[in-house]
Design an enzyme around this catalytic site. Structure first.
Site, PDB file in Angstrom:
ATOM      1  N   GLU A 113      36.345  49.774  31.269  1.00  0.00           N
ATOM      2  CA  GLU A 113      36.350  48.365  30.871  1.00  0.00           C
ATOM      3  C   GLU A 113      34.932  47.846  30.628  1.00  0.00           C
ATOM      4  O   GLU A 113      34.565  46.764  31.067  1.00  0.00           O
ATOM      5  CB  GLU A 113      37.063  47.512  31.933  1.00  0.00           C
ATOM      6  CG  GLU A 113      38.515  47.926  32.122  1.00  0.00           C
ATOM      7  CD  GLU A 113      39.317  47.038  33.066  1.00  0.00           C
ATOM      8  OE1 GLU A 113      38.723  46.509  34.023  1.00  0.00           O
ATOM      9  OE2 GLU A 113      40.516  46.886  32.839  1.00  0.00           O
TER      10      GLU A 113
ATOM     11  N   LYS B 248      43.853  54.693  41.821  1.00  0.00           N
ATOM     12  CA  LYS B 248      44.879  53.652  41.989  1.00  0.00           C
ATOM     13  C   LYS B 248      46.242  54.314  42.195  1.00  0.00           C
ATOM     14  O   LYS B 248      46.468  55.428  41.715  1.00  0.00           O
ATOM     15  CB  LYS B 248      44.927  52.750  40.754  1.00  0.00           C
ATOM     16  CG  LYS B 248      43.733  51.823  40.634  1.00  0.00           C
ATOM     17  CD  LYS B 248      43.936  50.787  39.530  1.00  0.00           C
ATOM     18  CE  LYS B 248      42.706  49.883  39.440  1.00  0.00           C
ATOM     19  NZ  LYS B 248      42.841  48.826  38.417  1.00  0.00           N
TER      20      LYS B 248
ATOM     21  N   TRP C  33      45.141  46.915  25.410  1.00  0.00           N
ATOM     22  CA  TRP C  33      45.213  45.633  26.119  1.00  0.00           C
ATOM     23  C   TRP C  33      46.378  44.791  25.600  1.00  0.00           C
ATOM     24  O   TRP C  33      46.488  43.611  25.914  1.00  0.00           O
ATOM     25  CB  TRP C  33      43.885  44.858  25.961  1.00  0.00           C
ATOM     26  CG  TRP C  33      42.824  45.339  26.910  1.00  0.00           C
ATOM     27  CD1 TRP C  33      42.972  46.247  27.916  1.00  0.00           C
ATOM     28  CD2 TRP C  33      41.454  44.933  26.956  1.00  0.00           C
ATOM     29  NE1 TRP C  33      41.796  46.459  28.573  1.00  0.00           N
ATOM     30  CE2 TRP C  33      40.828  45.657  28.009  1.00  0.00           C
ATOM     31  CE3 TRP C  33      40.676  44.040  26.219  1.00  0.00           C
ATOM     32  CZ2 TRP C  33      39.478  45.513  28.327  1.00  0.00           C
ATOM     33  CZ3 TRP C  33      39.328  43.897  26.551  1.00  0.00           C
ATOM     34  CH2 TRP C  33      38.741  44.623  27.592  1.00  0.00           C
TER      35      TRP C  33
ATOM     36  N   GLU D 154      47.799  40.322  41.570  1.00  0.00           N
ATOM     37  CA  GLU D 154      47.462  40.097  40.161  1.00  0.00           C
ATOM     38  C   GLU D 154      48.686  40.261  39.258  1.00  0.00           C
ATOM     39  O   GLU D 154      48.867  39.505  38.307  1.00  0.00           O
ATOM     40  CB  GLU D 154      46.366  41.083  39.747  1.00  0.00           C
ATOM     41  CG  GLU D 154      46.031  41.014  38.280  1.00  0.00           C
ATOM     42  CD  GLU D 154      44.938  42.000  37.855  1.00  0.00           C
ATOM     43  OE1 GLU D 154      44.415  42.741  38.702  1.00  0.00           O
ATOM     44  OE2 GLU D 154      44.614  42.012  36.660  1.00  0.00           O
TER      45      GLU D 154
ATOM     46  N   GLU E  10      37.350  37.807  41.485  1.00  0.00           N
ATOM     47  CA  GLU E  10      38.140  38.366  40.383  1.00  0.00           C
ATOM     48  C   GLU E  10      39.533  38.666  40.915  1.00  0.00           C
ATOM     49  O   GLU E  10      39.693  39.333  41.939  1.00  0.00           O
ATOM     50  CB  GLU E  10      37.459  39.635  39.854  1.00  0.00           C
ATOM     51  CG  GLU E  10      38.234  40.262  38.715  1.00  0.00           C
ATOM     52  CD  GLU E  10      37.345  41.012  37.732  1.00  0.00           C
ATOM     53  OE1 GLU E  10      36.122  40.780  37.704  1.00  0.00           O
ATOM     54  OE2 GLU E  10      37.901  41.838  36.985  1.00  0.00           O
ATOM     55  N   ARG E  11      40.517  38.132  40.229  1.00  0.00           N
ATOM     56  CA  ARG E  11      41.921  38.303  40.622  1.00  0.00           C
ATOM     57  C   ARG E  11      42.181  37.770  42.034  1.00  0.00           C
ATOM     58  O   ARG E  11      43.008  38.309  42.770  1.00  0.00           O
ATOM     59  CB  ARG E  11      42.367  39.760  40.523  1.00  0.00           C
ATOM     60  CG  ARG E  11      42.006  40.436  39.214  1.00  0.00           C
ATOM     61  CD  ARG E  11      42.494  39.692  38.019  1.00  0.00           C
ATOM     62  NE  ARG E  11      42.040  40.309  36.767  1.00  0.00           N
ATOM     63  CZ  ARG E  11      42.315  39.784  35.570  1.00  0.00           C
ATOM     64  NH1 ARG E  11      42.989  38.660  35.456  1.00  0.00           N
ATOM     65  NH2 ARG E  11      41.892  40.363  34.468  1.00  0.00           N
TER      66      ARG E  11
ATOM     67  N   ARG F  53      35.431  55.621  41.396  1.00  0.00           N
ATOM     68  CA  ARG F  53      36.786  55.254  40.947  1.00  0.00           C
ATOM     69  C   ARG F  53      37.263  56.076  39.744  1.00  0.00           C
ATOM     70  O   ARG F  53      36.494  56.345  38.827  1.00  0.00           O
ATOM     71  CB  ARG F  53      36.830  53.768  40.601  1.00  0.00           C
ATOM     72  CG  ARG F  53      36.630  52.886  41.810  1.00  0.00           C
ATOM     73  CD  ARG F  53      36.592  51.436  41.416  1.00  0.00           C
ATOM     74  NE  ARG F  53      37.886  50.808  41.433  1.00  0.00           N
ATOM     75  CZ  ARG F  53      38.343  50.002  40.485  1.00  0.00           C
ATOM     76  NH1 ARG F  53      37.643  49.788  39.395  1.00  0.00           N
ATOM     77  NH2 ARG F  53      39.510  49.429  40.599  1.00  0.00           N
TER      78      ARG F  53
ATOM     79  N   ASP G 152      47.859  50.809  36.058  1.00  0.00           N
ATOM     80  CA  ASP G 152      47.078  49.709  36.622  1.00  0.00           C
ATOM     81  C   ASP G 152      47.879  48.748  37.491  1.00  0.00           C
ATOM     82  O   ASP G 152      48.250  47.670  37.018  1.00  0.00           O
ATOM     83  CB  ASP G 152      46.423  48.941  35.465  1.00  0.00           C
ATOM     84  CG  ASP G 152      45.346  47.985  35.946  1.00  0.00           C
ATOM     85  OD1 ASP G 152      45.131  47.920  37.165  1.00  0.00           O
ATOM     86  OD2 ASP G 152      44.736  47.321  35.098  1.00  0.00           O
TER      87      ASP G 152
HETATM   88  C1  BDP Z   1      42.474  45.395  36.389  1.00  0.00           C
HETATM   89  C2  BDP Z   1      42.014  43.980  36.580  1.00  0.00           C
HETATM   90  C3  BDP Z   1      40.521  43.843  36.393  1.00  0.00           C
HETATM   91  C4  BDP Z   1      39.794  44.854  37.276  1.00  0.00           C
HETATM   92  C5  BDP Z   1      40.331  46.246  36.990  1.00  0.00           C
HETATM   93  C6  BDP Z   1      39.725  47.282  37.924  1.00  0.00           C
HETATM   94  O1  BDP Z   1      42.685  43.141  35.664  1.00  0.00           O
HETATM   95  O2  BDP Z   1      40.154  42.523  36.701  1.00  0.00           O
HETATM   96  O3  BDP Z   1      38.435  44.795  37.076  1.00  0.00           O
HETATM   97  O4  BDP Z   1      41.718  46.258  37.200  1.00  0.00           O
HETATM   98  O5  BDP Z   1      40.421  47.700  38.825  1.00  0.00           O
HETATM   99  O6  BDP Z   1      43.814  45.488  36.795  1.00  0.00           O
HETATM  100  O7  BDP Z   1      38.592  47.692  37.730  1.00  0.00           O
END
Ligand code: BDP
Length: 716
Positions: free
Chosen positions: A305, A374, A557, A407, A181-182, A338, A379
């Site tokens: 998400e 983060k 989004w 990303e 992913e990414r 997280r 994000d």
């Molecule tokens: C977002 C990404 C996604 C990740 C998410 C995360 O687009 O793919 O799953 O962060 O950190 O920026 O959980």
């Protein structure tokens, strides 16, 4: 004749691959020192080595130093078990020579610290690399190698170092099907289908690279995780990786799917207060430790998400984290829970949600839980103000999550050195305990006196031969490790170090490449999201601009949610007259961010909504300033290309050409971002480009209609 041709071709092929500079060696390049005087000097200073090995870890350290010395010095150093050796390595326990030479209190008392010291005895130079235990020795060895690679003087070394942050971890967003992913550097490093039987040298090289920069943990699987990774067949595979990494001081961790008791255990619920659920995790954890006795713990993405979590059962994050923490505690494992949570059902500014959910839970987590935050409030954007949770949870150990994979910073085609970005967050002052309460102070545990400290970097590593896709993306893996070791190091110093190790010690090249790196992230911010703009990339795959994105299924989004451009102006009002997200910061910061006159312009539109014609500090209107940033950004990439051309001949042709081609892509993509964003915003401002700016190549429709298939980093 036929055979001769075949032989010739085969030979040519072999010659080519063995000499190509692929970037595979990363910064662990041990080619002979180029400067002949220095080479002579090093050879005279390091003639023999005394390194008594009593553990597997010491064994790999010895192997590494011999590999490095034989390569860098271009000749074999001799082994000498006496005190006559010129390089003496070990712990006071493993080496009587060290015990006799170094007083115990000179050696750092920390489990990972080391001392490198030059002694002159009978006009004979000797260098000692020592530590309280083998882990420190390993780190000392890598540091010493770094000194040689960067042509440092060995005459008067007295280098005593210990890491500031205890758990320095990579987060791989790798899926069990081999996708990442990414991920923009090929597929996953982990060949799950060949594990546990097959562990290629590449895994060892991965461990070497991490150990060389002090990374001591790795989460193998994606935060959007599959419960299967907790099943026995996958635990066996994880155990095989753990075995490779162990001698390099690297622990493995796993992302845990919160609903695993349902999916794997057949339970009806994953409610963290349910006794059966608790027992399931206790048993599962016990099982994991049977296979991996030094397992590090769990990383959890919950209620974000669409991922399952305790809120599905009316419980909170602490309930969820504590249940897992209790299962891990008997084995010394930790939970990294997280704080990246948001939900469009919550009718508030997305930037506020993590704080709203976590701040009230401060002090409610078990001792072995860290909250992983983060760097920015939303994000991983090219630029964000620091997350308001830093400093706001003094009774809870909180850890940093940076994203190394690009990303939002141009995938692996844009040259972005992120050392400057990491530093920007670290040096932000939260004012939580008055001036000087920087994010670095929070993360290092110093501010709130926490013993449990950690940091995570979302890895940018994949199966590409050069590991990271873009040759310069390696510098972000490197800078992350070095800053995790010590957030006080400067981005500039780390960049220079990396260039020396990766490319050259040539002074002209060092200065030029360093300049490119140090300016690169700001350049990207300029052509993507200047003046505090954020989240305006294309939908889902995030490749390229998409400020027009709306109707994405959920408001948060879309891009229009974040920039709010209309005929009057642009920007997200997060002051008291808007979402009041500023109030989540401590008063000094809240006042600064909340006041349009005081807010640093780099965060302007993050916190404020302005009219297109409002005047900024430069005297420009907002519109003209925006235009200037976008054009400056693209122009800076052009200058990068020119500077890079000047590096021809100063570094190898392979990597020079590779970067030159990528810079060309970056330049055209910078113009794409610039033109698409400005045309879109212009459709609201109705203002012209000021005189002297080159016109966009296409109209807005053209950019809006661009479609891309099979963009990496997502499941297509
Ligand atoms: C977002 C990404 C996604 C990740 C998410 C995360 O687009 O793919 O799953 O962060 O950190 O920026 O959980």
């Amino acid at each position: 004749m036929k055979y001769r041709i075949i032989f010739f071709l085969a030979f040519a092929f072999v010659t080519e691959i063995s000499f190509a500079e692929t970037g595979y060696r990363l910064w662990l390049r041990y080619d002979r020192i180029e400067n002949p005087d220095l080479l002579e000097k090093y050879r005279s200073q390091i003639k023999s080595i005394n390194f008594e090995v009593k553990s597997e870890m010491a064994g790999v350290a010895k192997k590494e130093i011999l590999l490095a010395l034989n390569g860098l010095l271009g000749k074999k150093v001799t082994l000498d078990a006496t005190n006559l050796a010129s390089l003496i390595i070990g712990t006071p326990e493993s080496s009587s020579v060290i015990k006799a030479m170094v007083t115990a209190n000179e050696i750092p008392n920390s489990p990972e610290g080391f001392l490198i010291k030059t002694f002159i005895t009978n006009s004979q130079l000797k260098i000692v690399i020592c530590a309280k235990n083998d882990k420190g020795v390993l780190y000392g060895v890598y540091h010493f190698i770094r000194l040689l690679q960067s042509n440092s003087s060995l005459d008067k070394l007295n280098n005593n170092q210990s890491p500031t942050i205890k758990n320095r971890i990579l987060n791989h967003w790798d899926n069990l099907d081999g996708t990442v992913e990414r991920g923009y550097a090929g597929s996953s490093l982990w060949e799950w289908h060949k594990l546990p039987g097959f562990t290629p040298t590449r895994y060892t090289d991965y461990a070497r690279a991490n150990a060389s920069i002090g990374i001591n943990g790795t989460v193998l699987n994606n935060v959007n995780t599959n419960a299967l990774s907790l099943t026995v067949p996958y635990l066996l595979k994880t155990a095989a990786l753990a075995k490779v990494f162990r001698p390099y001081g690297i622990k493995v961790y796993l992302s845990a799917r919160f609903s695993a008791p349902i999916e794997l255990g057949g339970l009806k619920t994953a409610d963290p207060l349910d006794p059966q659920v608790k027992q399931w995790w206790i048993d599962k954890t016990k099982e994991i430790y049977q296979y991996i006795p030094d397992f590090g713990g769990f990383l959890v993405k919950a209620n974000s998400e669409g991922q399952p979590g305790p809120q599905n059962y009316g419980r909170n994050h602490a309930d969820g984290a504590n249940m897992l923490a209790d299962a891990l505690a008997p084995f010394g494992g930790i939970v990294m829970w997280r704080a990246f949570v948001y939900d469009d059902k919550v009718p508030d500014d997305r930037a506020k949600q993590a704080y709203n959910e976590f701040k009230p839970l401060d002090g409610k987590f078990r001792e072995n839980v860290l909250v992983q935050i983060k760097n920015g409030a939303i994000d991983f954007q090219p630029r964000e103000p620091f997350h308001p949770l830093f400093g706001a949870m003094p009774a809870t150990p909180v850890m940093m999550e940076f994203q190394l994979t690009q990303e939002y910073l141009g995938f692996s085609t844009h040259l972005a050195y992120l050392g400057t970005m990491f530093k920007e967050t670290f040096s932000s002052d939260t004012y939580s305990k008055g001036k000087g309460s920087t994010v670095a102070q929070v993360i290092s545990g110093k501010l709130d006196e926490h013993q449990l400290t950690a940091i995570a970097g979302v890895a940018n590593i994949g199966s590409d031969v050069n590991w990271c896709g873009h040759p310069f993306a390696q510098s972000n893996w490197y800078a992350y490790g070095r800053l995790a070791w010590n957030p006080e190091f400067s981005a500039d110093q780390i960049a220079e170090e990396w260039i020396r190790l990766t490319f050259t010690n040539d002074q002209l090249a060092l200065t030029a490449i360093n300049k490119i790196m140090m300016e690169s992230r700001e350049t990207i911010v300029n052509y993507m999201t200047p003046l505090g703009l954020h989240h305006i990339m294309a939908r889902n795959h995030h490749y390229g601009p998409g400020p027009w994105v709306k109707n994405a299924g959920r408001e948060d989004w879309t891009s229009v949610y974040y920039h709010k451009a209309d005929s009057i102006g642009i920007g997200f009002n997060r002051t008291a007259t808007g979402s009041n997200a500023v109030a989540q910061y401590f008063p000094v910061v809240a006042e600064q961010f909340g006041d349009v006159k005081q807010v640093p312009e780099k965060y302007l539109l993050w916190f404020h909504r302005l009219k297109w014609t409002d005047q900024l500090k430069s005297g420009n209107t907002l519109w003209n300033e925006l235009v200037e940033h976008y054009y400056d950004g693209a122009k800076a990439v052009d200058s990068m290309q020119v500077t890079w051309q000047g590096m021809k001949g100063k570094i190898d042709d392979d990597r020079h050409e590779e970067v030159a081609q990528l810079l060309k892509i970056q330049f055209s993509e910078a113009k794409w971002w610039r033109d698409a964003c400005l045309l879109y915003f212009q459709s609201f401002s109705k203002l012209p480009l000021p005189a002297g700016y080159e016109k966009p190549q296409h109209d807005l429709k053209y950019y809006q209609n661009l479609k891309f298939n099979f963009v990496p980093g997502i499941k297509n």
